[in-house]
Write a protein that holds these residues in place. Structure first.
Motif, PDB file in Angstrom:
ATOM      1  N   GLY A 372       0.794  -1.216   0.000  1.00 10.46           N
ATOM      2  CA  GLY A 372       0.000   0.000   0.000  1.00 10.46           C
ATOM      3  C   GLY A 372       0.826   1.265   0.000  1.00 10.46           C
ATOM      4  O   GLY A 372       0.341   2.325   0.383  1.00 10.46           O
ATOM      5  N   ARG A 373       2.068   1.169  -0.427  1.00 11.59           N
ATOM      6  CA  ARG A 373       2.947   2.337  -0.456  1.00 11.59           C
ATOM      7  C   ARG A 373       3.090   2.838  -1.887  1.00 11.59           C
ATOM      8  O   ARG A 373       2.799   2.140  -2.851  1.00 11.59           O
ATOM      9  N   VAL A 374       3.573   4.062  -2.008  1.00 13.79           N
ATOM     10  CA  VAL A 374       3.807   4.647  -3.321  1.00 13.79           C
ATOM     11  C   VAL A 374       5.020   5.562  -3.234  1.00 13.79           C
ATOM     12  O   VAL A 374       5.241   6.230  -2.214  1.00 13.79           O
ATOM     13  N   GLY A 375       5.832   5.555  -4.288  1.00  8.79           N
ATOM     14  CA  GLY A 375       6.981   6.447  -4.360  1.00  8.79           C
ATOM     15  C   GLY A 375       6.696   7.572  -5.349  1.00  8.79           C
ATOM     16  O   GLY A 375       6.276   7.321  -6.486  1.00  8.79           O
ATOM     17  N   ALA A 376       6.908   8.800  -4.923  1.00  4.31           N
ATOM     18  CA  ALA A 376       6.710   9.970  -5.778  1.00  4.31           C
ATOM     19  C   ALA A 376       8.068  10.627  -6.012  1.00  4.31           C
ATOM     20  O   ALA A 376       8.811  10.884  -5.065  1.00  4.31           O
ATOM     21  N   VAL A 377       8.389  10.894  -7.280  1.00  2.99           N
ATOM     22  CA  VAL A 377       9.705  11.419  -7.644  1.00  2.99           C
ATOM     23  C   VAL A 377       9.526  12.706  -8.436  1.00  2.99           C
ATOM     24  O   VAL A 377       8.657  12.797  -9.312  1.00  2.99           O
ATOM     25  N   ILE A 378      10.351  13.683  -8.148  1.00  2.00           N
ATOM     26  CA  ILE A 378      10.446  14.894  -8.960  1.00  2.00           C
ATOM     27  C   ILE A 378      11.923  15.195  -9.123  1.00  2.00           C
ATOM     28  O   ILE A 378      12.702  15.042  -8.178  1.00  2.00           O
ATOM     29  N   GLY A 379      12.355  15.556 -10.321  1.00  2.00           N
ATOM     30  CA  GLY A 379      13.784  15.782 -10.526  1.00  2.00           C
ATOM     31  C   GLY A 379      14.063  16.680 -11.704  1.00  2.00           C
ATOM     32  O   GLY A 379      13.187  16.987 -12.521  1.00  2.00           O
ATOM     33  N   ASP A 380      15.314  17.110 -11.812  1.00  2.00           N
ATOM     34  CA  ASP A 380      15.725  18.054 -12.853  1.00  2.00           C
ATOM     35  C   ASP A 380      17.187  17.810 -13.189  1.00  2.00           C
ATOM     36  O   ASP A 380      18.070  18.029 -12.351  1.00  2.00           O
ATOM     37  N   GLY A 567     -10.996  -4.139   7.395  1.00  2.00           N
ATOM     38  CA  GLY A 567     -10.708  -5.532   7.712  1.00  2.00           C
ATOM     39  C   GLY A 567      -9.313  -5.967   7.346  1.00  2.00           C
ATOM     40  O   GLY A 567      -8.936  -7.098   7.627  1.00  2.00           O
ATOM     41  N   ARG A 568      -8.531  -5.103   6.707  1.00  2.00           N
ATOM     42  CA  ARG A 568      -7.195  -5.506   6.270  1.00  2.00           C
ATOM     43  C   ARG A 568      -6.263  -4.301   6.313  1.00  2.00           C
ATOM     44  O   ARG A 568      -6.590  -3.222   5.847  1.00  2.00           O
ATOM     45  N   LEU A 569      -5.085  -4.469   6.921  1.00  2.00           N
ATOM     46  CA  LEU A 569      -4.027  -3.468   6.928  1.00  2.00           C
ATOM     47  C   LEU A 569      -2.744  -4.114   6.435  1.00  2.00           C
ATOM     48  O   LEU A 569      -2.500  -5.302   6.683  1.00  2.00           O
ATOM     49  N   GLN A 570      -1.918  -3.316   5.762  1.00  2.00           N
ATOM     50  CA  GLN A 570      -0.709  -3.890   5.187  1.00  2.00           C
ATOM     51  C   GLN A 570       0.436  -2.897   5.327  1.00  2.00           C
ATOM     52  O   GLN A 570       0.242  -1.679   5.273  1.00  2.00           O
ATOM     53  N   GLN A 571       1.636  -3.437   5.537  1.00  2.00           N
ATOM     54  CA  GLN A 571       2.826  -2.601   5.719  1.00  2.00           C
ATOM     55  C   GLN A 571       3.991  -3.242   4.989  1.00  2.00           C
ATOM     56  O   GLN A 571       4.209  -4.458   5.079  1.00  2.00           O
ATOM     57  N   TYR A 572       4.742  -2.433   4.255  1.00  2.00           N
ATOM     58  CA  TYR A 572       5.929  -2.901   3.550  1.00  2.00           C
ATOM     59  C   TYR A 572       7.156  -2.593   4.400  1.00  2.00           C
ATOM     60  O   TYR A 572       7.339  -1.466   4.864  1.00  2.00           O
ATOM     61  N   VAL A 573       8.020  -3.576   4.584  1.00  2.00           N
ATOM     62  CA  VAL A 573       9.212  -3.411   5.419  1.00  2.00           C
ATOM     63  C   VAL A 573      10.443  -3.735   4.574  1.00  2.00           C
ATOM     64  O   VAL A 573      10.736  -4.908   4.303  1.00  2.00           O
ATOM     65  N   ALA A 591      -3.594  -1.274  15.418  1.00  2.00           N
ATOM     66  CA  ALA A 591      -4.696  -1.998  14.788  1.00  2.00           C
ATOM     67  C   ALA A 591      -5.374  -2.940  15.774  1.00  2.00           C
ATOM     68  O   ALA A 591      -6.603  -3.058  15.806  1.00  2.00           O
ATOM     69  N   VAL A 592      -4.569  -3.616  16.592  1.00  2.00           N
ATOM     70  CA  VAL A 592      -5.143  -4.535  17.583  1.00  2.00           C
ATOM     71  C   VAL A 592      -5.985  -3.754  18.589  1.00  2.00           C
ATOM     72  O   VAL A 592      -7.085  -4.177  18.968  1.00  2.00           O
ATOM     73  N   ARG A 593      -5.480  -2.602  19.039  1.00  2.00           N
ATOM     74  CA  ARG A 593      -6.240  -1.801  20.007  1.00  2.00           C
ATOM     75  C   ARG A 593      -7.521  -1.247  19.379  1.00  2.00           C
ATOM     76  O   ARG A 593      -8.569  -1.194  20.023  1.00  2.00           O
ATOM     77  N   ASP A 594      -7.430  -0.815  18.107  1.00  2.00           N
ATOM     78  CA  ASP A 594      -8.618  -0.291  17.437  1.00  2.00           C
ATOM     79  C   ASP A 594      -9.708  -1.349  17.317  1.00  2.00           C
ATOM     80  O   ASP A 594     -10.893  -1.018  17.250  1.00  2.00           O
ATOM     81  N   ARG A 595      -9.309  -2.624  17.329  1.00  2.00           N
ATOM     82  CA  ARG A 595     -10.280  -3.696  17.185  1.00  2.00           C
ATOM     83  C   ARG A 595     -10.744  -4.253  18.538  1.00  2.00           C
ATOM     84  O   ARG A 595     -11.350  -5.322  18.608  1.00  2.00           O
ATOM     85  N   ASP A 629      -8.672  -8.858   9.971  1.00  2.00           N
ATOM     86  CA  ASP A 629      -9.694  -9.105  10.993  1.00  2.00           C
ATOM     87  C   ASP A 629     -10.715 -10.049  10.379  1.00  2.00           C
ATOM     88  O   ASP A 629     -11.520  -9.654   9.530  1.00  2.00           O
ATOM     89  N   LEU A 630     -10.675 -11.358  10.788  1.00  2.00           N
ATOM     90  CA  LEU A 630     -11.523 -12.357  10.154  1.00  2.00           C
ATOM     91  C   LEU A 630     -12.968 -12.277  10.622  1.00  2.00           C
ATOM     92  O   LEU A 630     -13.868 -12.745   9.940  1.00  2.00           O
ATOM     93  N   GLY A 631     -13.215 -11.666  11.783  1.00  2.00           N
ATOM     94  CA  GLY A 631     -14.578 -11.459  12.247  1.00  2.00           C
ATOM     95  C   GLY A 631     -15.328 -12.764  12.452  1.00  2.00           C
ATOM     96  O   GLY A 631     -14.753 -13.838  12.659  1.00  2.00           O
ATOM     97  N   GLY A 632     -16.671 -12.694  12.382  1.00  2.00           N
ATOM     98  CA  GLY A 632     -17.505 -13.877  12.579  1.00  2.00           C
ATOM     99  C   GLY A 632     -17.719 -14.181  14.054  1.00  2.00           C
ATOM    100  O   GLY A 632     -17.273 -13.471  14.965  1.00  2.00           O
ATOM    101  N   SER A 633     -18.461 -15.300  14.322  1.00  2.00           N
ATOM    102  CA  SER A 633     -18.743 -15.693  15.708  1.00  2.00           C
ATOM    103  C   SER A 633     -17.469 -16.116  16.430  1.00  2.00           C
ATOM    104  O   SER A 633     -17.288 -15.853  17.603  1.00  2.00           O
ATOM    105  N   ASP A 634     -16.578 -16.778  15.683  1.00  2.00           N
ATOM    106  CA  ASP A 634     -15.290 -17.174  16.245  1.00  2.00           C
ATOM    107  C   ASP A 634     -14.243 -16.178  15.755  1.00  2.00           C
ATOM    108  O   ASP A 634     -13.491 -16.449  14.826  1.00  2.00           O
TER     109      ASP A 634
END
Length: 695
Positions: A372-380, A567-573, A591-595, A629-634
């Protein structure tokens, strides 16, 4: 009366003499014009002055009047009419006569108007004399002065037109100069047409005034019987001296222009490097024929126009080539980035008419990255030529490749500097690289001699983001200073990041900081939509002008449709980036605390940290961390860590004193279930935690 006493004298019968012999002695002739009968009588001396024989004189005023130049005849008629109207008895003036062999003679005419009892003019008698010697020197001086004035006027016209053409950069600029009423129209032409040669045809591209061209001649073949076609085909001008000449030589064209009162015309080939590139026609209504000097002036003018057209064509060809190369070097499309709105713009500079300088080394790029990341470049890249564009294209590609390989922003910049230094070029480049995690809003900034970015807030305010920078690309490698500090900021939903080259900031005679402050105000006053904002900033650059290119990239982080956790978070390392690992831990914890699973937060974070560390230690690439976050009864929280290695993890017995091999044991003990899945060229290690919602 004879004296008294003197002898009487014998006098001749014709004494005193009639005035004719006495006038003849003075080179004078007489005329008697009966206005009622419409006849005029000339004596023998008057015939000699008018260069008429008695047999040619039919006593009609028109016959005598044909010896006068047209302008002189009209002036004399007006003089006589005014004298009769005003009740005067006398008039006199000098007139010019055209002799039998074509020469000119000055004559002086003096008349006496006789009237009847009612005052109506009935008869004009008078004398005339040859005044050539009297006025010859004066006339010669006048003609020389008039000739010199005409020559100066023609020279001024050519100089004025040439000066105007010198500033013409495009074919349309040349056409505008040719059509300008204050330009070539000073030559006295009633109308003009201009055509360019294209594939064996002549296409009219200009006419003045509007509607001057003949219907059906917008596009003509070079072999058609038209004067412009002949001039282009033979590379020689065509001068048409009179209407009769026009009708005889070009019977197809003449009927279409008889209503224009054309008395002469000049059609000039426009020749450049010994080949015709077009033709021009000038049509006149107040002259017959052209002197040799007038022809030379028109030919010189045609040559000047031809050279300007060739220069304009060459400029447009090079401009098209430059723009094509520039567009080929820039990204053809900008990818759609989930979670962001992006607008990019490029404006080529105007280099004061210098060919080949409508291309530069400014560029932008947008690089989708994992997690979910993006690189933005500007140059001369330094310079405004095709070499700068070529270097820019190579540099853009390698920078994109380094970023896509998963290198940290500082590493991307350092490697790009080394690459540029190793190229066979003396050019350097400024660059700004921003890597944004759109899920968390964390942006890492690396600056290599470039201007700072701007951030536009949700309330419309804008501020400059100060980023510690390193040397420009190429120079940092040359001087062995490849350390690029990384600045970090957070981009909240709805905020926009503005990256640009200095062509949008710098103004002649102004300080760079003043330009940045002016740009900040412009961004703050601009619209919130990234495309509208980009259009407005480029329009401001267009209005200001200047020689420098402008590259612009505006990235706005979107506001989520719902504020509740997704329901889904992603991080690039990436490897070798401790800060990225810290951000991943922070993402898991929040994320765990938010849930509402705070009592599981420690275990989830510990296991995720172990899986990420293993991926970074035992593979050569980056890791992608995903929380679901799989949710559901279980209800369950699922952690996935992907890497590019196909080697599967295996349990090992660490022994009593071992410090390695305990990772999978920890995962096995703390999670409810875990496993490994093959993912394309790599694998995914996953685990799940049963949680109880405590909200």
């Amino acid at each position: 009366m004879a004296e008294q006493g003197a002898p009487a004298l014998s006098l001749p019968e014709d004494w005193p003499a009639t005035p004719d012999p006495i006038l003849a002695l003075n080179g004078m002739g007489t005329f008697d014009w009966d206005l009622d009968a419409g006849l005029v009588h000339l004596d023998a001396q008057a015939h000699r002055i008018f260069d008429l024989t008695p047999g040619e004189d039919d006593r009609r005023p028109g016959t005598v009047g044909r010896r006068l130049l047209r302008s002189e005849r009209e002036r004399l008629d007006a003089l006589v009419a005014r004298a009769m109207k005003e009740g005067r008895q006398n008039y006199g003036t000098y007139v010019r006569l055209r002799l039998r062999e074509g020469g000119l003679r000055w004559a002086h005419v003096q008349g006496y108007i006789q009237r009847d009892g009612t005052g109506r003019p009935r008869r004009i008698t008078g004398i005339l004399r040859d005044a050539s010697e009297e006025l010859g020197d004066i006339a010669a001086r006048g003609e020389r002065a008039a000739h010199a004035a005409a020559r100066r006027k023609q020279t001024n016209v050519v100089e004025t037109a040439t000066a105007a053409l010198a500033h013409a950069r495009t074919v349309q600029d040349v056409i505008d100069v040719v059509k300008d009423s204050h330009g070539l129209a000073l030559l006295g032409s009633k109308s003009l047409v201009l055509g360019l040669v294209e594939a064996g045809r002549i296409r009219l591209v200009a006419e003045g005034p509007e509607g001057s061209s003949v219907p059906g001649t917008r596009v003509t073949r070079i072999d058609e019987p038209y004067p412009m076609s002949e001039a282009v085909r033979t590379l020689s001008p065509r001068f048409i001296e009179s209407p009769e000449d026009f009708a005889e030589r070009y019977p197809v064209l003449w009927p279409h222009i008889t209503g224009l009162d054309i008395t002469s015309a000049a059609y000039l080939p426009l020749i450049a490097q010994a080949r015709p590139i077009g033709g021009m026609g000038l049509l006149y209504s107040d002259r017959r024929g052209f002197t040799s000097e007038e022809r030379n002036v028109l030919i010189a003018l045609g040559s000047s126009i031809a050279q300007s057209l060739q220069r304009a064509m060459l400029y447009e060809q090079e401009k098209d080539l430059a723009q094509g190369l520039q567009q080929a070097m820039l990204p053809r499309t900008i990818p759609s980035v989930p979670g962001a709105d992006v607008a990019v713009r490029y404006r080529s500079g105007y280099a004061g008419g210098s060919l080949g300088r409508d291309i530069g080394g400014d560029w932008y790029d947008l690089i989708p990255l994992p997690g979910g990341r993006v690189g933005a470049v500007i140059g001369d890249v330094q310079g405004h030529d095709t070499h700068a564009a070529a270097v820019m294209g190579q540099l853009r590609i390698v920078l994109r490749a380094y970023a896509a390989e998963g290198h940290a922003p500082a590493t991307v910049m350092a490697r790009a500097s080394v690459f540029l230094h190793e190229l066979d070029t003396e050019r350097f480049a400024t660059c700004l690289y921003a890597e944004a995690d759109l899920s968390t809003g964390v942006v890492q900034l690396v600056r290599a001699g470039h201007i700072d970015p701007l951030v536009r807030h949700n309330d419309g305010s804008c501020h400059r983001v100060a980023v510690d920078g390193g040397l420009p690309l190429g120079l940092s490698a040359e001087f062995g200073s490849l350390e690029y500090p990384v600045g970090t900021m957070e981009l909240d939903p709805g905020q926009s990041l503005v990256l640009c080259t200095d062509g949008l900031v710098e103004q002649p005679g102004a300080d760079l900081d003043d330009g940045m402050r002016a740009l900040t105000r412009s961004v703050a006053a601009g619209p919130g939509d990234v495309r509208d904002l980009a259009d407005r900033l480029i329009a401001m650059a267009e209005a200001r002008g200047g020689d420098d290119d402008v590259a612009l990239l505006v990235l706005r982080r979107r506001v989520p449709a719902e504020r509740q956790p997704v329901g889904r978070l992603q991080q690039y390392v990436p490897p070798g980036d401790p800060e990225a690992l810290t951000r991943a831990r922070h993402m898991i914890r929040m994320a765990v605390r938010d849930r509402g699973a705070e009592e599981n937060a420690y275990e989830v974070e510990l296991v995720a940290d172990e899986l990420i560390t293993n991926a970074l230690m035992h593979t050569e690439g980056a890791a992608i961390v995903t929380l679901r976050d799989l949710g559901g009864s279980d209800r369950r929280l699922r952690i996935e860590v992907e890497d590019s290695s196909s080697a599967l993890p295996r349990r090992r017995d660490p022994g009593e004193d071992g410090v390695s091999g305990r990772g999978l044991l920890l995962v096995d003990r703390l999670t409810d279930v875990w496993g490994v899945e093959a993912r394309g060229g790599g694998k995914c290690v996953w685990c799940e935690f049963a949680v109880r919602d405590q909200r």
